[in-house]
Design a protein around this motif. Structure first.
Motif, PDB file in Angstrom:
ATOM      1  N   PRO A  77      41.080  41.132  23.157  1.00 17.28           N
ATOM      2  CA  PRO A  77      40.195  40.040  23.579  1.00 17.28           C
ATOM      3  C   PRO A  77      39.080  39.814  22.567  1.00 17.28           C
ATOM      4  N   ASP A  78      38.786  38.551  22.314  1.00 19.21           N
ATOM      5  CA  ASP A  78      37.679  38.219  21.423  1.00 19.21           C
ATOM      6  C   ASP A  78      36.938  36.990  21.951  1.00 19.21           C
ATOM      7  N   MET A  79      36.021  36.489  21.138  1.00 18.29           N
ATOM      8  CA  MET A  79      35.119  35.424  21.601  1.00 18.29           C
ATOM      9  C   MET A  79      35.864  34.160  22.059  1.00 18.29           C
ATOM     10  N   ARG A  80      37.033  33.900  21.494  1.00 22.68           N
ATOM     11  CA  ARG A  80      37.802  32.712  21.917  1.00 22.68           C
ATOM     12  C   ARG A  80      38.237  32.769  23.387  1.00 22.68           C
ATOM     13  N   HIS A  81      38.204  33.972  23.974  1.00 22.88           N
ATOM     14  CA  HIS A  81      38.683  34.146  25.349  1.00 22.88           C
ATOM     15  C   HIS A  81      37.546  34.172  26.369  1.00 22.88           C
ATOM     16  N   TYR A  82      36.316  33.880  25.911  1.00 19.00           N
ATOM     17  CA  TYR A  82      35.153  34.066  26.786  1.00 19.00           C
ATOM     18  C   TYR A  82      34.921  32.907  27.752  1.00 19.00           C
ATOM     19  N   ASN A  83      34.318  33.258  28.883  1.00 20.67           N
ATOM     20  CA  ASN A  83      33.703  32.258  29.749  1.00 20.67           C
ATOM     21  C   ASN A  83      32.244  32.093  29.297  1.00 20.67           C
ATOM     22  N   PRO A  84      31.518  31.111  29.854  1.00 21.98           N
ATOM     23  CA  PRO A  84      30.147  30.904  29.354  1.00 21.98           C
ATOM     24  C   PRO A  84      29.138  31.880  29.935  1.00 21.98           C
ATOM     25  N   ILE A  85      29.574  32.786  30.829  1.00 20.28           N
ATOM     26  CA  ILE A  85      28.604  33.720  31.409  1.00 20.28           C
ATOM     27  C   ILE A  85      28.761  35.126  30.835  1.00 20.28           C
ATOM     28  N   GLY A  86      29.379  35.246  29.656  1.00 20.89           N
ATOM     29  CA  GLY A  86      29.230  36.456  28.872  1.00 20.89           C
ATOM     30  C   GLY A  86      30.331  37.501  28.902  1.00 20.89           C
ATOM     31  N   SER A  87      31.518  37.167  29.368  1.00 22.14           N
ATOM     32  CA  SER A  87      32.618  38.119  29.224  1.00 22.14           C
ATOM     33  C   SER A  87      33.925  37.345  29.179  1.00 22.14           C
ATOM     34  N   VAL A  88      35.030  38.066  29.060  1.00 19.49           N
ATOM     35  CA  VAL A  88      36.325  37.400  28.930  1.00 19.49           C
ATOM     36  C   VAL A  88      36.674  36.695  30.249  1.00 19.49           C
ATOM     37  N   HIS A  89      37.170  35.487  30.134  1.00 18.18           N
ATOM     38  CA  HIS A  89      37.535  34.630  31.265  1.00 18.18           C
ATOM     39  C   HIS A  89      38.692  35.256  32.052  1.00 18.18           C
ATOM     40  N   GLY A  90      38.645  35.108  33.382  1.00 23.57           N
ATOM     41  CA  GLY A  90      39.733  35.598  34.217  1.00 23.57           C
ATOM     42  C   GLY A  90      41.094  35.049  33.817  1.00 23.57           C
ATOM     43  N   GLY A  91      41.108  33.863  33.239  1.00 21.79           N
ATOM     44  CA  GLY A  91      42.379  33.262  32.821  1.00 21.79           C
ATOM     45  C   GLY A  91      43.098  34.077  31.752  1.00 21.79           C
ATOM     46  N   TYR A  92      42.328  34.787  30.912  1.00 22.13           N
ATOM     47  CA  TYR A  92      42.953  35.653  29.904  1.00 22.13           C
ATOM     48  C   TYR A  92      43.665  36.821  30.581  1.00 22.13           C
ATOM     49  N   PHE A  93      42.982  37.451  31.528  1.00 19.87           N
ATOM     50  CA  PHE A  93      43.614  38.525  32.303  1.00 19.87           C
ATOM     51  C   PHE A  93      44.911  37.996  32.945  1.00 19.87           C
ATOM     52  N   CYS A  94      44.779  36.850  33.599  1.00 14.67           N
ATOM     53  CA  CYS A  94      45.920  36.301  34.339  1.00 14.67           C
ATOM     54  C   CYS A  94      47.091  35.991  33.415  1.00 14.67           C
ATOM     55  N   THR A  95      46.801  35.507  32.226  1.00 16.98           N
ATOM     56  CA  THR A  95      47.884  35.129  31.318  1.00 16.98           C
ATOM     57  C   THR A  95      48.655  36.364  30.863  1.00 16.98           C
ATOM     58  N   LEU A  96      47.939  37.421  30.508  1.00 17.96           N
ATOM     59  CA  LEU A  96      48.637  38.653  30.127  1.00 17.96           C
ATOM     60  C   LEU A  96      49.415  39.221  31.324  1.00 17.96           C
ATOM     61  N   LEU A  97      48.777  39.221  32.487  1.00 17.24           N
ATOM     62  CA  LEU A  97      49.423  39.813  33.668  1.00 17.24           C
ATOM     63  C   LEU A  97      50.618  38.982  34.115  1.00 17.24           C
ATOM     64  N   ASP A  98      50.479  37.663  34.115  1.00 15.84           N
ATOM     65  CA  ASP A  98      51.607  36.816  34.510  1.00 15.84           C
ATOM     66  C   ASP A  98      52.778  37.017  33.551  1.00 15.84           C
ATOM     67  N   SER A  99      52.479  37.215  32.273  1.00 14.69           N
ATOM     68  CA  SER A  99      53.544  37.485  31.296  1.00 14.69           C
ATOM     69  C   SER A  99      54.263  38.782  31.639  1.00 14.69           C
ATOM     70  N   ALA A 100      53.487  39.838  31.899  1.00 15.62           N
ATOM     71  CA  ALA A 100      54.091  41.142  32.194  1.00 15.62           C
ATOM     72  C   ALA A 100      54.852  41.109  33.518  1.00 15.62           C
ATOM     73  N   LEU A 101      54.312  40.412  34.502  1.00 17.03           N
ATOM     74  CA  LEU A 101      54.940  40.345  35.826  1.00 17.03           C
ATOM     75  C   LEU A 101      56.254  39.568  35.767  1.00 17.03           C
ATOM     76  N   GLY A 102      56.184  38.381  35.201  1.00 18.41           N
ATOM     77  CA  GLY A 102      57.384  37.549  35.151  1.00 18.41           C
ATOM     78  C   GLY A 102      58.474  38.214  34.321  1.00 18.41           C
ATOM     79  N   CYS A 103      58.088  38.765  33.162  1.00 11.85           N
ATOM     80  CA  CYS A 103      59.101  39.327  32.265  1.00 11.85           C
ATOM     81  C   CYS A 103      59.685  40.621  32.823  1.00 11.85           C
ATOM     82  N   VAL A 104      58.917  41.389  33.585  1.00 13.26           N
ATOM     83  CA  VAL A 104      59.509  42.607  34.132  1.00 13.26           C
ATOM     84  C   VAL A 104      60.505  42.260  35.242  1.00 13.26           C
TER      85      VAL A 104
END
Lengths: 176, 176, 176, 176
Positions: A77-104
Motif C-alpha cells: 500500500p502507498d499514497m495512491r491508495h489513501y482516503n482523505p482522512i489519513g490511511s489506506v481506503h477500505g476499497g484497497y482492502f476489498c480489492t485484494l480480498l475480493d481477488s483472493a476470495l473469488g480466485c480461491v
C-alpha cells in the motif's frame, strides 16, 4: 523460524520473480476460460500465458500463488491508495480480498465451470499505511460445491499481523 | 420525467462542474478534521478547499454530492477496472460503496467526532462493463449514534438500474 | 397520524385476527410447494390452509402480512428470548429477520420456483427487552431474478424506531 | 482416530455432564458481570454458579465448553426448529452461531469489560434436519482489542461436516 527481514526479503523476491513472468493486463476469452480448470487458469496467469487483471495493474498488486484451495495476492500500500482522512481506503482492502476470495473459489472448479461473486463481507481490523510494507491477501476455501462456493480470506503483513478478514458467497455454474 | 439522455447529460454536467472545482489529491490534517463537522468536511472537499481522496484519482471516480444523510460518488467503469474474466472487478464496486457508506456516516457527525469503518458487506447484483456508462454510489443512513454508525448504499446507473447494495458498521469516536 | 396507542392497538388486533385463522405448525409437502407461487403459498399460510413454521410457535412470533415484495412478521420479545447478560438474544432478531428476508424473496417467485437462503447479515442497532412491546420484521426486495434473490429487512417497534437491519442472498431454482 | 459412534457417544456424554451441573435460566446482575473476567463468567455458567441463557432453554441448546479464545455450544435440531418448507430455520443456525461468536469475544475480555454484538453475517452451507443429530457451534477469535472484537464460528456435526460459517463484529467497552 525466519526473522522479519528474511520474510520481507523472501516476499519481495517472490513478487519480483512472479512479475518478471506475467503477461500484459487484459481479459481472457470465453474459450480460454472453458479450456482450463480453475486452478490451471490461475497457474497460466502466473506463468504469463494468460493476461493479468487490469485492476491489478491499476492498483499495483499481483497474484503470487495459486493452487487448489489456496490463493495469495500481494501488494504494497502507498499514497495512491489513501482516503482523505489519513490511511489506506477500505476499497484497497476489498480489492485484494475480493481477488483472493473469488480466485480461491475458482481454484476448486473443474474445467467447464465458471463462477461469479454474489457477495462479500469484509472486517477491517487494522489501518494500512504507506509504512506497512508488503501485505498478502490469502484465500482459503470453506466449502465449494456444484452450485455455490463459500470462502474466507485474510490480509496479513510479514509479521503475520492481521489487517482484515473477509468471507464470500459465489455462484458456481456451467460455462456455456 | 427526464429521459435517459437527459439524465446522462445531467450526470456528466454535474461531474464536470464538480471536477473543475476539486483540489489535488491528498490527506487532510488532524487539525482540519477537528475543525469541521462531517458534512462541512465533505462540502469543503466538493468546494476544492480540502484535498480529494488519492484513491479517487487512482480509480477515477469522484464525490459529487454531500449533505447530512446523503452522499453520492460517481464514476465511469472502464477497462482499467476489469478482472481477467471479462467484467469490472468487485473491488471497484466495493471502493465506490465504501466511499459512499463511510462518508454518509461522516456526514452525520458533529465537529470533534471521527469515524472508522469496522466492516462492510456488499451484494454484487449485476455486472458492470465499459459499456455501462456513469454510475452513482448513493449512501443513506440507517442509524448514526454517538458510538456506532450503520448505513447502506446502492450503485445505480442513469436508468435507475441497481448494480450493487451494501451495508456498513462504523465506529464513531471523539477526535483527540 | 395515528398515535402510539392507536398503532399498538392496531398491531395487537391484526395479530389476534391472523392468529385466529392460522393452522397448526408443520411442514408443507413438496407437492404443496410446487402448486403455488411464492406469494400464494404465504397467503395460504395466513389463511390457515397451510401449516405455520414450527419455529414460529417455538419462539412465539407470526407471519402477519404477505404480498409480492412485502412480507411482515410480528412478535413480542419476552424473558424466554433473553441472553444471560440482560437483553434479548441476537438469535431472536436473526430469526425474525431471516423469516422476513426469505419470505419476501419467496413472495416474488413464480409457481415452480423454490429458494434457499445462502447468507444473511444482521446489524443489531438497539437492544430489545421485555418492555419493548410488539415489533415487526418487514422484508423488502432489493432484486429477485431467476437464479438469485437479494432482499433487506428491518425490525421496528410501534414508534417506528429501528432495532435491526439485515440483508440476504438467496439461491433461486426450479422445484423438481 | 475415534469413529463416528465414539464421537457421538462422547458428545452426548459431555452434554449430559454439563446439563447436570447447569443452573436454571435467568439473567446475571451487572454486579456479577463486573465481578468476573469474560472467561470466568462463562466458566461459572458451565459450573452452575450463574444462570444459563433463557433462549438456550427455549431452543434447547447448551454451552458446553468455554476457555479464553474457544467457546462451544451444542444442540440437536428437531421439528420445533423447522421452517414450513422442510428443514431447520436459519434462525436456529443464527442463534447457535451468535452465541458462539459473542461468547468467544467475551472469553477474551478482562474483568470490568463488557461487549455488545454490532453485527453478524452467517453463511448457511448445508441443511440441518431432525436426522442430523447433535451439532456444535464452535467460536474462534480473529482479533479482540480494547474497543472492538472480531470472531468467527462454524457449525459442524460429529463427522466434522460443516453446516454454516459466521463472522461477527462486537463493540467492547468498560462496564460502569
Amino acid at each position: 523460524m525466519p526473522n522479519r527481514e528474511q520474510i520481507l526479503a523472501q516476499w519481495q523476491a517472490e513478487e519480483s520473480a512472479v512479475r518478471a513472468r506475467l503477461a500484459a493486463p487484459g481479459v481472457a476469452s470465453l474459450e480460454q476460460l472453458k479450456q482450463y480448470s480453475g486452478a490451471e487458469f490461475l497457474q497460466r496467469i502466473l506463468n504469463g500465458e494468460l493476461p493479468v487483471a487490469p485492476i491489478a495493474q491499476t492498483l499495483d498488486f499481483t497474484l503470487i500463488e495459486a493452487e487448489p484451495g489456496r490463493v495469495v495476492f500481494q501488494g504494497t500500500p502507498d499514497m495512491r491508495h489513501y482516503n482523505p482522512i489519513g490511511s489506506v481506503h477500505g476499497g484497497y482492502f476489498c480489492t485484494l480480498l475480493d481477488s483472493a476470495l473469488g480466485c480461491v473459489v475458482q481454484s476448486m472448479l473443474p474445467k467447464g465451470s465458471g463462477y461469479t461473486t454474489l457477495e462479500l463481507k469484509v472486517n477491517l481490523i487494522r489501518a494500512l499505511t504507506d509504512k506497512t510494507g508488503p501485505v498478502r491477501a490469502i484465500g482459503k476455501v470453506i466449502q465449494v460445491g456444484g452450485r455455490v462456493g463459500v470462502a474466507e480470506a485474510n490480509i496479513v503483513d510479514v509479521d503475520g499481523k492481521i489487517y482484515a478478514h473477509a468471507t464470500t458467497t459465489c455462484l458456481v455454474f456451467a460455462l456455456s
